[in-house]
Write an enzyme that holds these catalytic residues in place. Structure first.
Site, short mmCIF file in Angstrom:
data_model
loop_
_atom_site.label_atom_id
_atom_site.label_comp_id
_atom_site.label_asym_id
_atom_site.label_seq_id
_atom_site.Cartn_x
_atom_site.Cartn_y
_atom_site.Cartn_z
N HIS A 467 0.83 -1.20 0.00
CA HIS A 467 0.00 0.00 0.00
C HIS A 467 0.88 1.26 0.00
O HIS A 467 0.72 2.14 -0.86
CB HIS A 467 -0.91 -0.01 1.23
CG HIS A 467 -1.79 1.18 1.34
ND1 HIS A 467 -3.13 1.15 1.01
CD2 HIS A 467 -1.55 2.45 1.76
CE1 HIS A 467 -3.66 2.35 1.20
NE2 HIS A 467 -2.72 3.15 1.66
N GLU A 468 1.78 1.35 0.97
CA GLU A 468 2.63 2.54 1.06
C GLU A 468 3.56 2.65 -0.14
O GLU A 468 3.88 3.75 -0.60
CB GLU A 468 3.42 2.53 2.37
CG GLU A 468 2.57 2.52 3.63
CD GLU A 468 1.53 3.61 3.67
OE1 GLU A 468 1.75 4.69 3.07
OE2 GLU A 468 0.47 3.42 4.31
N HIS A 471 1.88 4.50 -2.88
CA HIS A 471 2.02 5.95 -2.71
C HIS A 471 3.41 6.40 -3.17
O HIS A 471 3.57 7.44 -3.81
CB HIS A 471 1.84 6.33 -1.24
CG HIS A 471 0.43 6.34 -0.77
ND1 HIS A 471 -0.58 7.00 -1.42
CD2 HIS A 471 -0.14 5.78 0.34
CE1 HIS A 471 -1.73 6.85 -0.76
NE2 HIS A 471 -1.48 6.11 0.30
N HIS A 474 3.68 6.69 -6.82
CA HIS A 474 2.96 7.89 -7.27
C HIS A 474 3.86 9.11 -7.17
O HIS A 474 3.87 9.99 -8.06
CB HIS A 474 1.71 8.07 -6.41
CG HIS A 474 0.65 8.92 -7.03
ND1 HIS A 474 -0.51 9.27 -6.36
CD2 HIS A 474 0.56 9.53 -8.24
CE1 HIS A 474 -1.25 10.02 -7.14
NE2 HIS A 474 -0.63 10.19 -8.28
#
Length: 680
Positions: A467-468, A471, A474
């Site tokens: 999940h992290e 990010h 991104h």
């Protein structure tokens, strides 16, 4: 250049380290006070030069100049505030509280400046005469709207009121978060023997035993409020009393009658947000906050939450009924939930998270997660020795393979420590700024290694890493003209798409088998065990969804208010009423006010935005369905996701970006299908 300016240049702005990485080994915390003072002074000087420029305002000398304002301050903040949350101490917390009003005043002076807004408005009104590309137009539009939403159109009296409210909000949100960290750091649960701890992960037990020796010089086990400790006790401790003690320690954070009680701060933040919204012409804070998002009205958010409630509530009730039958004596208590869900998994799926842990040694997981991005996006992670603030932090250079091109720096901080906030998050140490590539920090709180064992992760922890890491991608892959449009600088209900889509690969055997190997034997995870893991992965999807919805409904209850919370308002009762429609578990004991430690709402950026986690699940399930159609490692699909989502930041509206990738607007059916929910 004076001595302090030289420190700003050599330590923060242009260090002589590779790629200008922060020289954390040379930055002493005592320097922050003087460099902040100078960086603020420089910002004000640049601001004064901008608004007193005698040349007629145009796009370059006003909008672009404003975009580049305050580079020194941005660089100092990038180091300080990241360390405050992951390597903080009393000195840094006190300095942050001292800085808060001054930084808020600076922000207000800029956003409420009549002279600056006059220049911005003139450029905006004459925008058709400039030869602007898509990024230029987006920057100008965001800039003008940002000033309006910051109060530029208010009269002088209302601007003064808005300024005061913002300063108070800034102080309160910072104090709120610091209070939570202080109480988390102070708590210890001492267990003298392992009688009730035999089901706990061996690595966690070893660490707890080591902590008891180091901190108190005693035999036994000492647990804190880090995520591994809480999960270990709540899922595996056979003593209901010890689970209760841990549950209450977390549920009653900042609720006691002491100096770190957050009750009044919580109420004041809610009320001041409402006052800000009203001053700006909005009936509620949610109306203000949601205006530019994908779900852009409170009613659309509430309808979305209700849609999910109706779809998942029967599944959730059934799951609670299942585990209630496992408790042989007495009624189910709040501190029983996680424990009996884990027992149900063991019985009905013949598997537990702990059984899987040996197959996820951290080093293998790192290789698997980074390797996934390398395979999808044709990039490369090169381990590199950079100055770090803690020896256990990993650092990497990130490169495009063809053509060879430097992408950015990645730091990974995995383990709990004193002064580190609980949870997991991604931050920009340095954002993309034209040719300046980003420096990205991922912070987690995983089960650390012990004297006997390496760090072994549960599938849930691997999921958090993915999940992290999403990010992080991104931020890293951003290819934007302007910093304020780059990376994760997107609307709140879109920002979780790149992170949550990464979690989907942990449901795919082909990906798991590429890295999941036993830490002792290097044996690949057996097919039968992998099958059980995937069968159990979603359970309990109904309860988990209702829990998330309860946070979303509570968030909206606070931020759709049209009247302030009264001093006599009982926040416990308020929480019960706000979550009544999704409450399927036993009531918590008196004295538990979740709001008082709910950092996402009251010290983070998720006010009127917590629903975004579930909305992003709709987006990620629908986006990943394209990978499922074409192949989970399909390069063409990955290239499109990189080009249309990861690289573009906020250069277009979020819905436009999603449609550019998916070919249509998002549909909820992919999420329901993934979760096995059949809607009648």
């Amino acid at each position: 250049m004076n001595t302090i300016q030289e420190k700003i240049k050599t330590l923060f702005l242009n260090p002589s380290t590779p790629y200008g990485a922060y020289p954390f080994d040379k930055i002493k915390q005592e320097v922050y006070g003087e460099v902040f003072t100078e960086a603020i002074r420089l910002y004000r000087a640049e601001f004064e030069a901008l608004i007193t420029n005698t040349d007629a305002p145009n796009f370059e000398n006003t909008i672009v100049a404003l975009e580049h304002l305050g580079a020194a301050l941005e660089a100092v903040e990038g180091a300080f505030y990241n360390l405050l949350h992951c390597h903080g101490n009393d000195f840094m917390m006190e300095l942050a509280e001292q800085l808060s009003p001054e930084l808020t005043r600076l922000s207000n002076d800029v956003s409420l400046s009549e002279a600056l807004f006059a220049r911005v408005k003139k450029v905006y009104d004459e925008r058709e005469k400039y030869d602007l590309d898509e990024a230029d137009r987006r920057l100008l539009d965001n800039c003008y709207k940002g000033f309006v939403r910051s109060g530029a159109l208010l009269n002088e009296e209302d601007k003064k009121r808005l300024r005061a409210l913002r300063e108070e909000l800034s102080r309160d949100t910072l104090t709120f978060g610091n209070n939570v960290i202080k109480e988390e750091n102070e708590f210890r649960l001492y267990v003298p023997s392992d009688e009730a701890l035999k089901l706990l992960p061996s690595a966690l037990l070893s660490k707890a035993r080591q902590r008891a020796q180091e901190e108190r010089g005693v035999e036994g086990y000492l647990f804190d409020l880090s995520f591994p400790s809480i999960q270990g006790i709540m899922k595996f401790c056979t003593s209901s009393e010890l689970r209760r003690e841990m549950f209450l320690a977390k549920a009653q954070l900042c609720c006691k009658e002491n100096e770190t009680n957050n009750t009044e701060i919580t109420r004041r933040i809610v009320n001041n947000r409402l006052k800000v919204a009203n001053l700006l012409g909005y009936p509620t804070y949610a109306d203000f906050a949601l205006e530019e998002r994908m779900l852009n009205t409170p009613q659309r958010v509430l309808d979305f939450l209700e849609h999910l409630r109706e779809a998942y509530i029967e599944q959730a009730r059934g799951e609670i009924s299942q585990i209630a039958k496992l408790k042989e004596e007495g009624e189910l208590e709040p501190w029983d939930i996680d424990f009996y869900f884990e027992r149900y998994k063991e019985q009905h799926y013949a598997i537990s998270q702990e059984e899987l842990r040996p197959y996820f040694p951290l080093e293998k997981v790192i290789k698997g997660v980074l390797g996934l991005a390398e395979k999808l996006y044709d990039i490369q992670f090169k381990s590199v020795q950079l100055p770090v603030y803690e020896p256990e932090v990993y650092s990497y250079e990130v490169w495009d393979r063809e053509p060879q091109r430097f992408i950015g720096l990645l730091y990974l901080d995995f383990f709990p420590r004193k002064g580190k906030r609980s949870g997991a998050w991604m931050n920009n140490l340095k954002e993309q700024n034209g040719e300046q590539r980003p420096h990205i920090l991922l912070v987690m709180n995983f089960t650390p290694p012990s004297e006997e064992l390496p760090s072994l992760l549960t599938p849930n922890e691997v999921n958090t890493f993915l999940h992290e890491f999403g990010h992080g991608l991104h931020g890293l892959l951003s290819q934007c003209k302007y910093t304020s449009l780059s990376g994760t600088n997107v609307v709140r209900d879109f920002v979780e798409l790149p992170s949550q889509i990464m979690e989907n690969w942990l449901r795919e055997p082909e990906f798991i088998q590429s890295f999941a190997r036993h830490y002792k034997t290097n044996e690949a995870m057996p097919v039968e065990l992998l099958k059980k893991m995937l069968e159990a992965e979603q359970y309990p999807v109904g309860y988990s969804t209702l829990r998330q919805l309860s946070f979303g409904f509570l968030d909206m209850a606070y931020h759709t208010r049209r009247e302030p919370l009264e001093v006599a308002c009982d926040l416990e009762a308020f929480e019960r009423d706000a979550t009544a429609l999704v409450r399927i578990t036993p009531p918590r004991p008196k004295g538990c006010i979740m709001s008082n430690s709910f950092g996402h709402l009251f010290s983070g950026g998720y006010a009127a935005g917590y629903y975004g986690y579930k909305w992003s699940e709709v987006l990620d399930a629908d986006a990943f369905s394209l990978f499922l159609e074409r192949g989970i490692f399909d390069r063409e699909t990955a290239r499109a996701f990189r080009k249309e989502i990861l690289e573009r930041g906020d250069t277009a509206k979020a819905m436009e970006l999603f449609v550019s990738f998916r070919g249509r607007e998002p549909q909820i059916e992919a999420l329901l299908k993934r979760d096995g929910i059949v809607v009648k």
